[in-house]
Design an enzyme around this catalytic site. Structure first.
Site, PDB file in Angstrom:
ATOM      1  CG  ASN A   1      -1.940  -1.145   1.119  1.00  0.00           C
ATOM      2  OD1 ASN A   1      -2.035  -1.848   0.109  1.00  0.00           O
ATOM      3  ND2 ASN A   1      -2.672  -1.351   2.188  1.00  0.00           N
TER       4      ASN A   1
ATOM      5  CG  ASP B   1      -2.385  -9.232  -6.271  1.00  0.00           C
ATOM      6  OD1 ASP B   1      -3.440  -9.401  -5.644  1.00  0.00           O
ATOM      7  OD2 ASP B   1      -1.587  -8.297  -6.011  1.00  0.00           O
TER       8      ASP B   1
END
Length: 187
Positions: free
Chosen positions: A66, A91
């Site tokens: 993040n 992903d």
């Protein structure tokens, strides 16, 4: 010509081999096939790969998913990489396992790593390859699924898919994003 190839994932043994670390796995496979190794440096593990007269700086950020933008910006500036030579591998739960989807720009599509990179760079005009991890999870179980390990069946198929993704990365550096998308988005 220099390229920055960023594989997103989370550092730490507890995240090794999880679906969310598909970006790390692509870079590990590419580095292994190219006989280059990663060294720990500022904001991540880096390896330098030479391919057809081009230099590819492979980066596995150590900032956690993040906060990947900080590492991406640092290494773009450090290596003097133009935005069009940045490729981020992530992903994607919206794609079936092993599916490759490359785009030259676009939204984060709910991916927090891409959101942070876009926020830090101030634009979303950078190439990304999405590695399909499937979405076979019950409502409310997304985090457990994404941070879960590959199934035995997926693990068997993984080496072939990782090689394909590595080939797409090399293609991006050799012939550009548009031609690479035409060649690999259908595989």
């Amino acid at each position: 010509m220099k390229y920055l190839i960023v594989g997103l994932g989370n550092i730490g043994a507890e995240y090794a081999g999880t679906r969310h670390n598909a970006g790390f796995e692509v870079l590990d496979a590419l580095a292994g096939a190219s006989n280059v190794s990663f060294t720990t440096d500022r904001y991540g593990a880096v390896a330098e790969l030479r391919h057809r007269g081009r230099t590819l700086l492979l980066l596995k950020p150590s900032t956690y998913m993040n906060l990947s933008g900080k590492a991406v910006r640092y290494w773009m500036e450090q290596a003097k990489v133009a935005p069009e030579n940045l490729l981020v591998i992530v992903d994607d739960i919206a794609l079936p396992f092993g599916t490759l989807r490359m785009r030259t720009k676009g939204s984060a599509g709910g991916h927090n790593g891409l959101k942070n990179i876009t926020e830090v760079l101030g634009h979303e005009n950078y190439a990304r390859i999405r590695f399909g991890i499937g979405g076979d999870f019950a409502r409310g179980q997304q985090v457990d699924y994404v941070l879960g390990h590959w199934t035995d069946e997926e693990r068997k198929l993984l080496p072939e898919r990782l090689k394909l993704f590595g080939d797409a990365v090399l293609s991006f550096a050799s012939i550009g994003a548009e031609r690479t998308m035409n060649l690999y988005n259908k595989k």
